[in-house]
Write an enzyme that holds these catalytic residues in place. Structure first.
Site, mmCIF file in Angstrom:
data_model
loop_
_atom_site.group_PDB
_atom_site.id
_atom_site.type_symbol
_atom_site.label_atom_id
_atom_site.label_comp_id
_atom_site.label_asym_id
_atom_site.label_seq_id
_atom_site.Cartn_x
_atom_site.Cartn_y
_atom_site.Cartn_z
ATOM 1 C CB VAL A 132 -0.929 0.005 1.233
ATOM 2 C CG1 VAL A 132 -1.720 1.298 1.329
ATOM 3 C CG2 VAL A 132 -1.871 -1.200 1.188
ATOM 4 C CD GLU A 133 2.779 3.814 3.866
ATOM 5 O OE1 GLU A 133 3.136 4.731 3.097
ATOM 6 O OE2 GLU A 133 2.156 4.028 4.912
ATOM 7 C CB SER A 134 6.596 1.974 -1.360
ATOM 8 O OG SER A 134 6.807 0.645 -0.864
ATOM 9 C CE1 TYR A 238 -0.982 3.732 4.306
ATOM 10 C CE2 TYR A 238 -1.913 3.140 6.444
ATOM 11 C CZ TYR A 238 -0.847 3.189 5.576
ATOM 12 O OH TYR A 238 0.371 2.708 5.975
#
Length: 522
Positions: A132-134, A238
C-alpha cells in the site's frame, strides 16, 4: 508369528529357567506340549495384523513453499462489508498486473519482512503494508517527502533512528526501515489502546490527527471506531486499501488471482565489511551486476557506503562466501584512492564536488581538520572505480533519468536564485507547483538551494514543432539579434540559459534555444 518350543525329558536347563519358560507360556495363553513328545515342536498362534504408523506432516505457515501463503494463513483482521474496501478489492482484481509487479519487486525482501513481523507477534497484515505504501518500490518518493518501502518522512525517520545524510538515507535501508516501521506501529498500537485500525490510520496521517478525530466524535456522541472518524481522504482510503489487498491475497484462489510465488526461505542476508565500500567494487567481489547490488541496497545515495558507516550490505545468500573471500584476498580494500595536486584557486569544496565526494572524506583521508590548502599540495582523494554514469541507481543517476523523461513539447532548465520558491518559479513559468516538483523528483515541501537546476517542461503553441538547437555565438552577435533571427524573445533566451538580462556574451559561448521550425529555418 510366534513359536513356542518345549523340551521334555532329562534336560540340563536350570529349574529357574524352566519356571521362567512356564511364565511366558501362561502369558501367551498357548497350550503346553504333550509330555511324551521328545522332539521340538513349533506351535503357532493366529497371525496378528501389522499396523504401519503413518506420519501425517504438520501443516504450518512456516512449511509453505510460497511466502504469500505463509502470510495468508496467519491473517486475522476481519474484513468488513464496506464500500471503500469493496472499491479497492475490485481495483486490485481488475488490475492483476499491478500485484504481479509488486510480487516481482517484493521477491528479495518479503521473507525477511515476514519473519520480523512474526517475531513481533503482530498481525501479518502488517507485512503487506509496503504494498500500500510504496508498491514495494524501494526507491519510492512521495509528494509529502516520504521515502522507501515504508514511506518515512524525514523527521519521523530520524525519530526512529534512521540516519539521513549525503551518503546514506536509512529510510530506504530495507532492514533498518522495516525495524523502524514495526517500532512505530507497536508504539501507535499501544498509544491507541490496542486498536490496530487506529494505529494504521495514525501511521499514515499522524497520531495527533487521529486523536483529534476521536475526541471530536466523543464530543458529538458518535462512535469512535475507525470507520466513523472524519479523517483526510488519503487516510480514509489507506486502511480499506490494506484490508482489501489482504483479502485478495488470502483468498486469491476464490478470486481467480494468479499471484507469482515467492520462495518461503531467506534469499538475502546482511553482511558487514567494516570498511567504506565502493559499490562497484563490492559488486565485483560478490560476482553481481552493479545494478543488482544497488537495488538490494537502495539506502546508499552515491557510489559508496558511508565513510562513518553504516557500511552493511544486503547480498544474495549464494554470493556471500565469494564476497567475503574476495574482500579478504584484497586486504579488505573497499575504495580506490587517487593522488591529487592542488591547483591555484582550488578549494576543498570544489575538489570534493569534482571527485563526487565530500569535504569531510577528503579531510579524513589527509588527516586535516580545517579547509586551508595551498597550490602544489598533494591530497589523497577516495574516488569511485567506475564512471559515475555506471552507478545507474545512485541518486544523481535516478534523477537524471527522471528529468529526461518527456513531459511536454520541450524542456528548459531553470537555475534557482535567491528568494525563489516552488510557488514563485511555477508562477513565473506558468506551470503547477505539483508538476514542477514531480518533474524534478522532489516534494513541494523540499528546500531549494541557490544555484540548483530545475527542469521545466513547456507546451508549444498549437501547430508548433519545437526543436532544440545549440547556437555558438559569433563576433558581432547580440541577444536581441539572435532572438530576432530565431523568432524567440530575449527573455526566453535569458531564461533558457540562466543569463542576466544585462549579461555580456562573447564569441564561442554556446546558447540553448527552443525554436519552432514552422516559423524559422535553422
Amino acid at each position: 508369528m510366534k513359536f513356542r518350543f518345549v523340551l521334555v525329558g532329562s534336560m540340563f536347563l536350570a529349574g529357574c529357567q524352566l519356571t521362567g519358560q512356564e511364565n511366558v507360556a501362561s502369558t501367551t495363553n498357548t497350550p503346553d506340549a504333550p509330555e511324551e513328545t521328545l522332539t521340538q515342536v513349533a506351535v503357532t498362534s493366529p497371525q496378528q495384523p501389522v499396523i504401519e504408523e503413518v506420519v501425517v506432516p504438520v501443516i504450518t505457515p512456516q512449511t509453505q513453499e510460497d511466502v504469500w501463503e505463509r502470510i495468508a494463513m496467519q491473517m486475522q483482521m476481519p474484513i468488513p462489508e464496506n464500500k471503500r474496501v469493496n472499491y479497492y478489492r475490485n481495483w486490485y482484481l481488475k488490475h492483476p498486473q499491478h500485484l504481479e509487479t509488486v510480487s516481482k519487486r517484493a521477491e528479495p525482501f518479503l521473507y525477511l519482512i515476514t519473519k520480523r513481523v512474526e517475531e513481533r507477534g503482530i498481525p501479518l497484515e502488517i507485512a503487506l503494508l509496503p504494498v500500500v505504501e510504496s508498491s514495494f518500490d524501494q526507491f519510492a518518493y512521495s509528494h509529502g517527502r516520504a521515502a522507501g518501502l515504508w514511506q518515512f518522512v524525514p523527521d519521523t525517520g530520524r525519530r526512529f533512528g534512521l540516519e539521513q545524510n549525503w551518503w546514506y538515507d536509512g529510510r530506504r535501508d530495507v532492514i533498518a526501515s522495516t525495524d523502524a516501521a514495526l517500532d512505530l506501529l507497536e508504539y501507535l498500537h499501544k498509544k491507541f489502546d490496542g486498536d490496530w485500525l487506529h494505529a494504521l490510520a495514525a501511521y499514515n496521517t499522524g497520531e495527533g490527527r487521529v486523536f483529534r478525530a476521536i475526541r471530536n466524535n466523543k464530543a458529538k456522541g458518535l462512535p469512535t471506531d475507525f470507520w466513523h472518524l472524519s479523517l483526510p481522504k488519503e487516510t480514509s482510503g489507506y486502511v480499506p486499501k490494506l484490508l482489501a489487498v489482504a483479502d485478495v491475497i488470502k483468498n486469491k484462489e476464490k478470486y481467480g488471482l494468479n499471484l507469482p510465488e515467492i520462495a518461503n526461505k531467506p534469499v538475502v542476508e546482511q553482511v558487514e565489511p567494516k570498511v567504506q565500500m565502493d559499490l562497484a567494487l563490492a559488486a565485483s567481489y560478490a560476482g553481481l551486476p552493479l545494478s543488482e547490488l544497488q537495488s538490494l541496497n537502495p539506502a546508499y545515495n552515491h557510489w559508496a557506503t558511508s565513510p562513518d558507516g553504516p557500511n552493511h550490505l544486503l547480498l544474495p545468500k549464494d554470493n556471500i562466501a565469494q564476497f567475503k573471500n574476495k574482500l579478504a584476498e584484497n586486504n579488505n580494500k573497499g575504495i580506490k584512492v587517487t593522488r591529487y595536486k592542488v591547483k591555484s584557486g582550488d578549494s576543498l569544496g570544489m575538489i570534493a564536488q569534482r571527485h563526487n565526494t565530500t569535504v569531510k572524506v577528503i579531510q579524513r583521508a589527509n588527516s586535516i581538520s580545517g579547509t586551508d590548502i595551498r597550490a602544489g599540495q598533494h591530497l589523497l582523494i577516495p574516488v569511485s572505480v567506475k564512471d559515475e554514469s555506471q552507478y545507474s541507481l545512485s541518486a544523481p543517476q535516478r534523477l537524471a533519468k527522471l528529468t529526461s523523461k518527456k513531459r511536454g513539447d520541450y524542456k528548459v532548465t531553470y537555475e534557482v536564485a535567491k528568494g525563489d520558491s516552488f510557488w514563485t518559479i511555477a508562477r513565473k513559468n506558468d506551470v503547477s507547483v505539483s508538476s514542477l516538483a514531480r518533474w524534478n523528483g522532489m516534494s513541494p515541501k523540499d528546500p531549494l538551494h541557490i544555484g540548483q537546476d530545475l527542469v521545466i517542461w513547456k507546451k508549444a503553441a498549437e501547430g508548433a514543432r519545437i526543436r532544440t538547437i545549440v547556437y555558438q555565438i559569433r563576433e558581432g552577435d547580440s541577444l536581441s539579434g539572435i532572438a530576432a533571427r530565431y523568432k524567440v524573445s530575449v527573455s526566453d533566451l535569458v531564461k533558457w540559459n540562466s543569463l542576466k538580462k544585462s549579461a555580456y556574451i562573447k564569441p564561442g559561448q554556446k546558447l540553448k534555444l527552443y525554436i519552432d521550425v514552422t516559423k524559422v529555418s535553422a
